[in-house]
Design an enzyme around this catalytic site. Structure first.
Site, short mmCIF file in Angstrom:
data_model
loop_
_atom_site.label_atom_id
_atom_site.label_comp_id
_atom_site.label_asym_id
_atom_site.label_seq_id
_atom_site.Cartn_x
_atom_site.Cartn_y
_atom_site.Cartn_z
N HIS A 137 46.66 39.58 41.94
CA HIS A 137 46.53 39.41 43.25
C HIS A 137 47.58 40.22 43.65
O HIS A 137 48.06 40.49 44.39
CB HIS A 137 46.24 38.28 43.62
N ASP A 140 42.52 37.34 36.61
CA ASP A 140 43.77 37.53 37.60
C ASP A 140 45.24 37.08 36.99
O ASP A 140 46.01 37.08 36.98
CB ASP A 140 43.67 35.95 38.76
N GLY A 172 55.02 31.85 46.61
CA GLY A 172 56.21 32.37 46.35
C GLY A 172 55.83 32.34 44.66
O GLY A 172 56.95 33.20 43.95
N ASN A 173 54.53 31.12 44.68
CA ASN A 173 55.33 31.36 42.82
C ASN A 173 54.23 31.80 42.19
O ASN A 173 53.89 31.89 40.47
CB ASN A 173 54.72 30.02 42.52
N SER A 174 53.22 32.49 42.52
CA SER A 174 51.93 33.77 41.61
C SER A 174 52.69 34.85 40.38
O SER A 174 53.32 35.39 41.41
CB SER A 174 51.33 34.31 42.07
N GLY A 193 24.42 39.47 27.00
CA GLY A 193 22.94 40.16 28.15
C GLY A 193 21.89 39.21 28.79
O GLY A 193 20.37 39.82 28.74
N VAL A 194 22.14 38.19 28.85
CA VAL A 194 21.72 37.60 29.67
C VAL A 194 21.80 36.75 30.75
O VAL A 194 22.94 36.53 31.04
CB VAL A 194 21.47 35.79 28.65
N GLN A 195 20.83 36.08 31.89
CA GLN A 195 21.44 35.53 33.06
C GLN A 195 20.81 33.70 32.43
O GLN A 195 20.04 33.60 31.92
CB GLN A 195 20.00 35.72 33.99
N ILE A 196 22.09 33.36 32.56
CA ILE A 196 21.71 31.77 31.88
C ILE A 196 22.28 31.12 33.68
O ILE A 196 22.77 31.34 35.22
CB ILE A 196 22.94 31.48 31.13
#
Length: 512
Positions: free
Chosen positions: A151, A181, A252-254, A310-313
């Site tokens: 970001h 991120d 300021g630390n990101s 490839g699964v919905q869980i």
């Protein structure tokens, strides 16, 4: 003049007064250049600053001066020129999905709103303008590779790395991974630069931690604290596994590093929990092992390639565990294997509870996602599933995680004669007659205080299966409930479709 992404010129001071609710706030910012720091006991410019470790005796006086003086030259400020029109919509919101956990934060706190200075007007196009963002980072190699947050450099037009001795080095974004991120930047013509390395082991709760960054643009600042917790899930992404630290992490630390007393990086500071925008002692860092894995992939080809099952869980709750006969509420319940996916090809079915991968227990749905993503595509793994009261080993050759997953919501309407189940507080009708698809039974009415509503069923939900058997009319639902009760079950498992999403619901049964 450069400023944090949340404090660009022209921003109304009224924005600060909006910081009222508790949110996970991104800690944007970096180090102000100009400070000159001398290496402690070394004359080698490109020395790996993470070694040697500080002795336990040296740490006894609780002074962090030795480790700070050694590693600070590797910490940098990152200044980013961004195209604000490219990254914001007509309400000043970054181009992120509305269901993102960060959407509400940016809508309320992070960007100019219509009617405020710098905000877009309704119905008109925004003028093309550039903004300046700022973040922290750190060198991990002598030739200039820098780790920071995604970001910080997202939508970057130009990137400048500023070292602690005041040098400004032009840099390119090598690759980013929004899911964790993490971003990798490289300065042009880098040579003999001070750098640090990642910790090989896991930090423990209670270990000392030192964070270096540039909170509120004050300049290079050091804060210290301890590791408060591990494995935190803050809803920032699918692979959340944050280290929680109480070293103050402010704006300021990101992208800045969190060090142990050996001068090794244990994590990358990325977020805080705050009611005011400032630190309240709850900060989050991405663990070093995650960062190191992502960085290696980004170095290879600028992107991260993850394994795909490839699964919905969904998580296994106590009710769901009881309904399928599982001893404990552990593992991940498969609501549907995706068409053509590795899971479908290997024979994994809806209703299977995945309890282990390569012999290692799976705690929950998020744990499964992290474990599978850690394997490269084309890796064969042993997946242990709990099915029909027994455990079964299934070998699966993982595919490659798709770059994007489209999520759509569908609404259904129609008329049909409902069948009412008063003891559960719902009315049912065949989905086909109600215009809710060709399969299943739709919930046409729901008592908000009934058992079905209490377990999460909603009006418009389509019940596809009862106790593993497909249903197409209310009578079949009633028969499935009756049979489960006769077998002495405490709950019955329903497979339910809500819009385009599938899930399981454990519906409690009255004792006979």
């Amino acid at each position: 003049m450069s400023s944090d992404r949340n404090s660009r010129p022209g921003r109304s001071p009224r924005v600060k007064s909006l910081l009222l609710g508790s949110v996970f706030a991104l800690a944007l910012g970096g180090i102000v250049a100009g400070e000159s720091v001398v290496f402690s006991g070394s004359s080698a410019v490109a020395q790996n600053l993470s070694a040697p470790p500080v002795s336990a005796q040296a740490a006894q006086p609780f002074s962090f001066a030795d480790v700070v003086s050694r590693v600070t030259p590797a910490v940098v400020s990152i200044r980013v020129k961004t195209d604000e029109v490219a990254q914001a919509d007509d309400q000043g919101i970054p181009n992120i999905p509305e269901d993102s956990p960060l959407y509400d934060f940016f809508k309320r706190f992070g960007q100019p709103m219509p009617g405020m200075p710098g905000g877009g007007g309704r119905g008109g196009e925004q003028p093309h303008r550039y903004g300046m963002a700022q973040g922290s980072g750190f060198f991990i190699s002598a030739d200039g590779y820098v780790v920071t947050n995604n970001h910080v450099v997202e939508n970057a037009e130009e990137v400048t790395v500023v070292t602690t001795d005041g040098r400004e080095l032009k840099a390119d974004v090598i690759g980013t991974d929004p899911k964790t991120d993490i971003a990798l930047v490289k300065v042009k013509d880098g040579k003999d630069l001070p750098h640090v390395s990642f910790s090989a082991g896991d930090s423990r709760v209670g270990d000392w931690v030192v964070a270096i960054g540039n909170p509120f643009g004050l300049g290079g600042t050091v804060t210290a604290g301890i590791v408060s917790a591990r494995g935190r899930d803050i809803g920032a992404g699918p692979y959340d596994d944050f280290i929680q630290i109480d070293a103050p992490i402010n704006k300021g630390n990101s992208g800045g590093p969190a060090f142990n007393l050996a001068g090794e990086v244990i994590g990358v500071n990325t977020a805080i929990y705050s009611p005011s925008g400032g630190s309240v002692g709850i900060g989050f860092a991405i663990p070093a092992r995650t960062v190191e894995t992502v960085v290696k992939d980004l170095m290879d080809d600028g992107k991260v390639v993850r394994g795909w099952l490839g699964v919905q869980i969904q998580p296994v709750t106590e009710d769901l565990a009881a309904s399928i006969g599982l001893d404990a509420a552990k593992g991940a319940l498969v609501t549907e294997p995706q068409d053509g996916s590795p899971a479908e090809k290997a024979g994994i079915k809806a209703g299977d509870a995945i309890v282990a991968v390569n012999g290692e227990a799976v705690n929950d749905a998020r744990d499964l996602a992290r474990r599978i993503a850690a394997y490269p595509p084309e890796t064969t793994v042993d997946v242990t599933v709990f099915r029909n009261g027994e455990k079964k080993e299934v070998k699966v050759e993982l595919g490659q995680l798709p770059d994007e997953q489209k999520v759509a919501a569908a609404e259904s309407s129609g008329k049909a004669e409902p069948t009412t189940l008063k003891d559960l507080g719902l009315s049912l009708a065949p989905a086909a007659q109600a215009g809710a698809g060709d399969e299943g039974v739709v919930v046409t009415r729901l008592d908000p205080e009934g058992k079905a509503a209490d377990k999460g069923l909603r009006q418009g939900d389509v019940i596809l299966e009862v106790a593993g058997h497909a249903v197409s009319k209310p009578a079949e639902v009633q028969a499935g409930l009756r049979k489960a009760a006769e077998e002495g079950r405490k709950a019955v498992l329903l497979r339910v479709r809500t819009g385009d999403n599938l899930r399981f619901v454990a519906l409690p049964l009255d004792k006979a």
